[in-house]
Write an enzyme that holds these catalytic residues in place. Sequence first.
Site, PDB file in Angstrom:
ATOM      1  N   CYS A  38       0.835  -1.215   0.000  1.00  0.00           N
ATOM      2  CA  CYS A  38       0.000   0.000   0.000  1.00  0.00           C
ATOM      3  C   CYS A  38       0.863   1.255   0.000  1.00  0.00           C
ATOM      4  O   CYS A  38       0.352   2.342  -0.215  1.00  0.00           O
ATOM      5  CB  CYS A  38      -0.948   0.006   1.190  1.00  0.00           C
ATOM      6  SG  CYS A  38      -0.092   0.034   2.771  1.00  0.00           S
ATOM      7  N   ASP A  40       2.325   2.606   2.529  1.00  0.00           N
ATOM      8  CA  ASP A  40       2.231   3.372   3.771  1.00  0.00           C
ATOM      9  C   ASP A  40       3.512   3.222   4.593  1.00  0.00           C
ATOM     10  O   ASP A  40       4.152   2.166   4.590  1.00  0.00           O
ATOM     11  CB  ASP A  40       1.027   2.916   4.589  1.00  0.00           C
ATOM     12  CG  ASP A  40      -0.276   3.321   3.916  1.00  0.00           C
ATOM     13  OD1 ASP A  40      -0.209   4.067   2.927  1.00  0.00           O
ATOM     14  OD2 ASP A  40      -1.335   2.899   4.376  1.00  0.00           O
ATOM     15  N   CYS A  64      -2.982   5.105   5.934  1.00  0.00           N
ATOM     16  CA  CYS A  64      -4.441   5.078   6.012  1.00  0.00           C
ATOM     17  C   CYS A  64      -4.916   5.338   7.441  1.00  0.00           C
ATOM     18  O   CYS A  64      -4.124   5.404   8.378  1.00  0.00           O
ATOM     19  CB  CYS A  64      -4.936   3.720   5.539  1.00  0.00           C
ATOM     20  SG  CYS A  64      -4.592   2.425   6.726  1.00  0.00           S
ATOM     21  N   CYS A 108      -2.465  -3.195   8.534  1.00  0.00           N
ATOM     22  CA  CYS A 108      -2.081  -1.846   8.958  1.00  0.00           C
ATOM     23  C   CYS A 108      -1.542  -1.873  10.385  1.00  0.00           C
ATOM     24  O   CYS A 108      -0.599  -1.149  10.716  1.00  0.00           O
ATOM     25  CB  CYS A 108      -3.272  -0.897   8.874  1.00  0.00           C
ATOM     26  SG  CYS A 108      -4.244  -1.082   7.364  1.00  0.00           S
TER      27      CYS A 108
HETATM   28 FE1  FES Z   1      -1.547   0.518   4.217  1.00  0.00          FE
HETATM   29 FE2  FES Z   1      -3.401   0.639   6.014  1.00  0.00          FE
HETATM   30  S1  FES Z   1      -3.678   0.466   3.896  1.00  0.00           S
HETATM   31  S2  FES Z   1      -1.278   0.609   6.314  1.00  0.00           S
END
Ligand code: FES
Length: 152
Positions: A38, A40, A64, A108
């Site tokens: 993702c 992140d 997110c 996450c």
């Molecule tokens: Fe990547 Fe939540 S979607 S940490």
Amino acid sequence: MSQVTEYSEKVMDHFSNPRNVGQIEDASGVGTVGNAKCGDIMRMYLDIDDDQIVRDAKFKTFGCGAAIATSSMATELVKGKSVTEALKVTNKAVMEALDGLPPIKVHCSLLAEQAIHAALWDWAEKNGVTIEGLDPPVNDIDETEEFYKTPG
Ligand code: FES
């Protein structure tokens, strides 16, 4: 824990009003981790005293809502704990403290656990200490990431 399909009130609270956002100057340990899928990124700062107690914890998360909520809760959970207790703040513990996460968001919460571990590892390395059960961080991110150049 029963399966949840949406964000709990606690998740929404920690997402809208995250605790301990920011950074610690001269932190005892800093850990940065990311999720390649993702994109992140989470950075955790720990202030650890001579008695090996986590006195303060702060974070920056580019991610997110669930990543922000889990970082916030993770910093709350590790504060005041010894380094060995902090190691036990797993993603499951963070999720439980948040009254659960939808299954699609469980990954996450792993970032929070990995960020704590990476920061503990950094502290242990700098101080020549071994924390039993702590593995080297798998996911360290380049410190020159653009995100970290922005204030806040
Ligand atoms: Fe990547 Fe939540 S979607 S940490």
